[in-house]
Write a protein that holds these residues in place. Structure first.
Motif, PDB file in Angstrom:
ATOM      1  N   UNK A  62       0.813  -1.211   0.000  1.00 25.73           N
ATOM      2  CA  UNK A  62       0.000   0.000   0.000  1.00 25.73           C
ATOM      3  C   UNK A  62       0.849   1.264   0.000  1.00 25.73           C
ATOM      4  N   UNK A  63       2.007   1.220   0.631  1.00 24.95           N
ATOM      5  CA  UNK A  63       2.855   2.412   0.687  1.00 24.95           C
ATOM      6  C   UNK A  63       3.444   2.776  -0.678  1.00 24.95           C
ATOM      7  N   UNK A  64       3.277   1.926  -1.669  1.00 25.34           N
ATOM      8  CA  UNK A  64       3.763   2.218  -3.020  1.00 25.34           C
ATOM      9  C   UNK A  64       2.849   3.199  -3.744  1.00 25.34           C
ATOM     10  N   UNK A  65       1.646   3.419  -3.214  1.00 27.17           N
ATOM     11  CA  UNK A  65       0.723   4.360  -3.849  1.00 27.17           C
ATOM     12  C   UNK A  65       1.066   5.808  -3.545  1.00 27.17           C
ATOM     13  N   UNK A  66       1.771   6.068  -2.471  1.00 25.97           N
ATOM     14  CA  UNK A  66       2.110   7.433  -2.130  1.00 25.97           C
ATOM     15  C   UNK A  66       3.066   7.506  -0.970  1.00 25.97           C
ATOM     16  N   UNK A  67       3.751   8.615  -0.904  1.00 22.40           N
ATOM     17  CA  UNK A  67       4.734   8.818   0.165  1.00 22.40           C
ATOM     18  C   UNK A  67       4.063   9.162   1.484  1.00 22.40           C
ATOM     19  N   UNK A  68       2.957   9.903   1.370  1.00 19.96           N
ATOM     20  CA  UNK A  68       2.205  10.307   2.556  1.00 19.96           C
ATOM     21  C   UNK A  68       0.787   9.761   2.458  1.00 19.96           C
ATOM     22  N   UNK A  69       0.135   9.625   3.592  1.00 21.78           N
ATOM     23  CA  UNK A  69      -1.251   9.159   3.606  1.00 21.78           C
ATOM     24  C   UNK A  69      -2.131  10.060   2.766  1.00 21.78           C
ATOM     25  N   UNK A  70      -1.885  11.355   2.813  1.00 22.44           N
ATOM     26  CA  UNK A  70      -2.695  12.292   2.034  1.00 22.44           C
ATOM     27  C   UNK A  70      -2.528  12.054   0.526  1.00 22.44           C
ATOM     28  N   UNK A  71      -1.342  11.620   0.095  1.00 27.67           N
ATOM     29  CA  UNK A  71      -1.127  11.290  -1.321  1.00 27.67           C
ATOM     30  C   UNK A  71      -1.974  10.088  -1.726  1.00 27.67           C
ATOM     31  N   UNK A  72      -2.019   9.088  -0.866  1.00 22.79           N
ATOM     32  CA  UNK A  72      -2.793   7.881  -1.153  1.00 22.79           C
ATOM     33  C   UNK A  72      -4.285   8.223  -1.200  1.00 22.79           C
ATOM     34  N   UNK A  73      -4.744   9.015  -0.245  1.00 17.96           N
ATOM     35  CA  UNK A  73      -6.158   9.410  -0.216  1.00 17.96           C
ATOM     36  C   UNK A  73      -6.512  10.209  -1.461  1.00 17.96           C
ATOM     37  N   UNK A  74      -5.636  11.097  -1.872  1.00 19.89           N
ATOM     38  CA  UNK A  74      -5.868  11.884  -3.084  1.00 19.89           C
ATOM     39  C   UNK A  74      -5.975  10.971  -4.304  1.00 19.89           C
ATOM     40  N   UNK A  75      -5.084   9.995  -4.408  1.00 20.92           N
ATOM     41  CA  UNK A  75      -5.118   9.055  -5.531  1.00 20.92           C
ATOM     42  C   UNK A  75      -6.430   8.270  -5.517  1.00 20.92           C
ATOM     43  N   UNK A  76      -6.834   7.781  -4.352  1.00 24.14           N
ATOM     44  CA  UNK A  76      -8.077   7.005  -4.246  1.00 24.14           C
ATOM     45  C   UNK A  76      -9.293   7.861  -4.579  1.00 24.14           C
ATOM     46  N   UNK A  77      -9.282   9.125  -4.188  1.00 20.62           N
ATOM     47  CA  UNK A  77     -10.374  10.037  -4.538  1.00 20.62           C
ATOM     48  C   UNK A  77     -10.481  10.198  -6.052  1.00 20.62           C
ATOM     49  N   UNK A  78      -9.336  10.344  -6.716  1.00 21.97           N
ATOM     50  CA  UNK A  78      -9.327  10.470  -8.175  1.00 21.97           C
ATOM     51  C   UNK A  78      -9.882   9.208  -8.822  1.00 21.97           C
ATOM     52  N   UNK A  79      -9.517   8.058  -8.273  1.00 28.02           N
ATOM     53  CA  UNK A  79     -10.018   6.783  -8.814  1.00 28.02           C
ATOM     54  C   UNK A  79     -11.523   6.660  -8.647  1.00 28.02           C
ATOM     55  N   UNK A  80     -12.037   7.103  -7.510  1.00 29.31           N
ATOM     56  CA  UNK A  80     -13.473   6.954  -7.264  1.00 29.31           C
ATOM     57  C   UNK A  80     -14.308   7.832  -8.188  1.00 29.31           C
ATOM     58  N   UNK A  81     -13.747   8.899  -8.703  1.00 30.38           N
ATOM     59  CA  UNK A  81     -14.506   9.758  -9.620  1.00 30.38           C
ATOM     60  C   UNK A  81     -14.580   9.167 -11.020  1.00 30.38           C
ATOM     61  N   UNK A  82     -13.766   8.165 -11.309  1.00 32.43           N
ATOM     62  CA  UNK A  82     -13.748   7.523 -12.630  1.00 32.43           C
ATOM     63  C   UNK A  82     -14.782   6.412 -12.744  1.00 32.43           C
ATOM     64  N   UNK A  83     -15.412   6.072 -11.662  1.00 30.60           N
ATOM     65  CA  UNK A  83     -16.377   4.953 -11.667  1.00 30.60           C
ATOM     66  C   UNK A  83     -17.612   5.351 -12.435  1.00 30.60           C
TER      67      UNK A  83
END
Length: 55
Positions: free
Chosen positions: A34-55
């Motif tokens: 999971x830590x490969x998605x981002x350096x900080x937790x906020x980076x991972x959350x931002x990436x997941x938010x972007x993914x959820x808008x593509x659904x």
């Protein structure tokens, strides 16, 4: 398959950016750690938010 190795200080990740541009609604992303998605937790959350808008 996308694969990339960088140190924690690198902010530019060309393979990760390419991956993000290819993801579409309904796609499944498998990540080894999971830590490969981002350096900080906020980076991972931002990436997941972007993914959820593509659904």
């Amino acid at each position: 398959m996308f694969q990339e190795k960088f140190t924690g200080t690198t902010s530019k990740r060309p393979q990760f950016e390419a991956l993000q541009s290819k993801l579409a609604g309904g796609d499944e992303l498998i990540v080894a750690k999971l830590d490969r998605l981002g350096r900080k937790t906020s980076d991972v959350i931002s990436f997941l938010d972007k993914c959820s808008t593509r659904i």
